[in-house]
Design a protein around this motif. Structure first.
Motif, mmCIF file in Angstrom:
data_model
loop_
_atom_site.group_PDB
_atom_site.id
_atom_site.type_symbol
_atom_site.label_atom_id
_atom_site.label_comp_id
_atom_site.label_asym_id
_atom_site.label_seq_id
_atom_site.Cartn_x
_atom_site.Cartn_y
_atom_site.Cartn_z
ATOM 1 N N SER A 255 15.421 117.701 54.428
ATOM 2 C CA SER A 255 16.178 118.588 53.542
ATOM 3 C C SER A 255 15.984 118.269 52.063
ATOM 4 C CB SER A 255 17.655 118.576 53.904
ATOM 5 O OG SER A 255 18.210 117.300 53.684
ATOM 6 N N SER A 256 15.820 117.011 51.723
ATOM 7 C CA SER A 256 15.627 116.661 50.309
ATOM 8 C C SER A 256 14.259 117.096 49.792
ATOM 9 C CB SER A 256 15.812 115.158 50.103
ATOM 10 O OG SER A 256 14.802 114.456 50.806
ATOM 11 N N CYS A 257 13.365 117.461 50.702
ATOM 12 C CA CYS A 257 12.018 117.903 50.309
ATOM 13 C C CYS A 257 11.960 119.386 49.972
ATOM 14 C CB CYS A 257 11.030 117.636 51.444
ATOM 15 S SG CYS A 257 10.965 115.928 51.988
ATOM 16 N N ILE A 258 12.970 120.155 50.366
ATOM 17 C CA ILE A 258 12.910 121.608 50.230
ATOM 18 C C ILE A 258 12.703 122.060 48.787
ATOM 19 C CG2 ILE A 258 14.194 123.762 50.566
ATOM 20 C CD1 ILE A 258 15.282 122.463 53.162
ATOM 21 N N PRO A 259 13.412 121.510 47.792
ATOM 22 C CA PRO A 259 13.144 121.964 46.417
ATOM 23 C C PRO A 259 11.680 121.739 46.012
ATOM 24 C CG PRO A 259 15.207 120.760 46.504
ATOM 25 C CD PRO A 259 14.538 120.588 47.851
ATOM 26 N N TYR A 260 11.115 120.618 46.410
ATOM 27 C CA TYR A 260 9.700 120.355 46.117
ATOM 28 C C TYR A 260 8.808 121.366 46.827
ATOM 29 C CZ TYR A 260 5.069 118.392 46.510
ATOM 30 O OH TYR A 260 3.700 118.247 46.498
ATOM 31 N N LEU A 261 9.096 121.649 48.081
ATOM 32 C CA LEU A 261 8.268 122.573 48.859
ATOM 33 C C LEU A 261 8.329 123.993 48.322
ATOM 34 C CD1 LEU A 261 9.043 121.305 52.456
ATOM 35 C CD2 LEU A 261 6.967 120.929 51.115
ATOM 36 N N ARG A 262 9.372 124.318 47.608
ATOM 37 C CA ARG A 262 9.504 125.656 47.017
ATOM 38 C C ARG A 262 8.877 125.740 45.634
ATOM 39 N NH1 ARG A 262 15.742 126.736 48.725
ATOM 40 N NH2 ARG A 262 15.304 127.585 50.796
ATOM 41 N N ALA A 263 9.045 124.715 44.814
ATOM 42 C CA ALA A 263 8.660 124.825 43.410
ATOM 43 C C ALA A 263 7.622 123.808 42.949
ATOM 44 C CB ALA A 263 9.906 124.692 42.532
ATOM 45 N N MET B 105 15.888 118.868 66.477
ATOM 46 C CA MET B 105 15.585 119.623 65.269
ATOM 47 C C MET B 105 16.571 119.295 64.163
ATOM 48 S SD MET B 105 13.589 121.973 64.041
ATOM 49 C CE MET B 105 13.479 123.425 63.064
ATOM 50 N N ILE B 106 17.830 119.013 64.501
ATOM 51 C CA ILE B 106 18.822 118.703 63.473
ATOM 52 C C ILE B 106 18.444 117.440 62.729
ATOM 53 C CG2 ILE B 106 21.222 118.051 63.074
ATOM 54 C CD1 ILE B 106 21.929 119.955 65.396
ATOM 55 N N GLY B 107 18.028 116.390 63.434
ATOM 56 C CA GLY B 107 17.605 115.161 62.776
ATOM 57 C C GLY B 107 16.394 115.381 61.897
ATOM 58 N N LEU B 108 15.482 116.199 62.360
ATOM 59 C CA LEU B 108 14.300 116.538 61.579
ATOM 60 C C LEU B 108 14.707 117.269 60.311
ATOM 61 C CD1 LEU B 108 11.239 116.793 61.225
ATOM 62 C CD2 LEU B 108 11.346 118.858 62.611
ATOM 63 N N SER C 298 7.323 116.826 40.947
ATOM 64 C CA SER C 298 7.175 115.500 41.532
ATOM 65 C C SER C 298 7.933 115.435 42.859
ATOM 66 C CB SER C 298 7.676 114.422 40.574
ATOM 67 O OG SER C 298 9.032 114.632 40.286
ATOM 68 N N VAL C 299 7.363 114.705 43.787
ATOM 69 C CA VAL C 299 7.986 114.556 45.103
ATOM 70 C C VAL C 299 9.208 113.659 44.944
ATOM 71 C CG1 VAL C 299 7.672 113.732 47.462
ATOM 72 C CG2 VAL C 299 5.755 114.773 46.255
ATOM 73 N N PRO C 300 10.378 114.139 45.377
ATOM 74 C CA PRO C 300 11.583 113.308 45.235
ATOM 75 C C PRO C 300 11.499 112.061 46.106
ATOM 76 C CG PRO C 300 12.061 115.304 46.476
ATOM 77 C CD PRO C 300 10.651 115.411 46.010
ATOM 78 N N PRO C 301 11.994 110.930 45.605
ATOM 79 C CA PRO C 301 11.955 109.696 46.399
ATOM 80 C C PRO C 301 12.648 109.849 47.744
ATOM 81 C CG PRO C 301 12.712 109.235 44.167
ATOM 82 C CD PRO C 301 12.601 110.723 44.294
ATOM 83 N N ALA C 302 13.688 110.661 47.800
ATOM 84 C CA ALA C 302 14.414 110.847 49.057
ATOM 85 C C ALA C 302 13.588 111.610 50.078
ATOM 86 C CB ALA C 302 15.720 111.585 48.788
ATOM 87 N N CYS C 303 12.460 112.141 49.672
ATOM 88 C CA CYS C 303 11.588 112.892 50.570
ATOM 89 C C CYS C 303 10.773 111.942 51.449
ATOM 90 C CB CYS C 303 10.674 113.804 49.755
ATOM 91 S SG CYS C 303 9.955 115.122 50.711
ATOM 92 N N SER C 304 11.125 110.698 51.444
ATOM 93 C CA SER C 304 10.432 109.722 52.275
ATOM 94 C C SER C 304 10.698 109.942 53.751
ATOM 95 C CB SER C 304 10.833 108.306 51.877
ATOM 96 O OG SER C 304 12.214 108.126 52.111
ATOM 97 N N GLY C 305 11.556 110.899 54.080
ATOM 98 C CA GLY C 305 11.819 111.228 55.471
ATOM 99 C C GLY C 305 10.546 111.600 56.206
#
Length: 69
Positions: free
Chosen positions: A9-17, A1-4, A20-27
């Motif tokens: 984690s970089s997707c959380i601001p997008y998922l809340r508000a 779960m930690i790796g997940l 645009s999807v941040p490029p780092a959200c490529s996880g």
């Protein structure tokens, strides 16, 4: 779960508000590629289902569309 969590984690601001999807959200894409067997996909799905409950303010409609972004 930690790796997940660190992968997403970089997707959380997008998922809340939204916005645009941040490029780092490529996880999400990396996670999808790594879950290349049925058991891996099932384990990933279980983990993803439990994660949003620990993150306040997640817009589940945005989360559902994220893998296709």
């Amino acid at each position: 779960m930690i790796g997940l969590a660190s992968s997403l984690s970089s997707c959380i601001p997008y998922l809340r508000a939204g916005g645009s999807v941040p490029p780092a959200c490529s996880g999400v894409k990396s996670l999808n590629a790594a879950a290349n067997t049925t058991p891996n996909r099932q384990a990933t799905r279980r983990c993803l289902k439990s994660a949003p409950g620990s993150i306040l303010g997640v817009n589940y409609a945005l989360a559902a569309g994220l893998p296709s972004e």
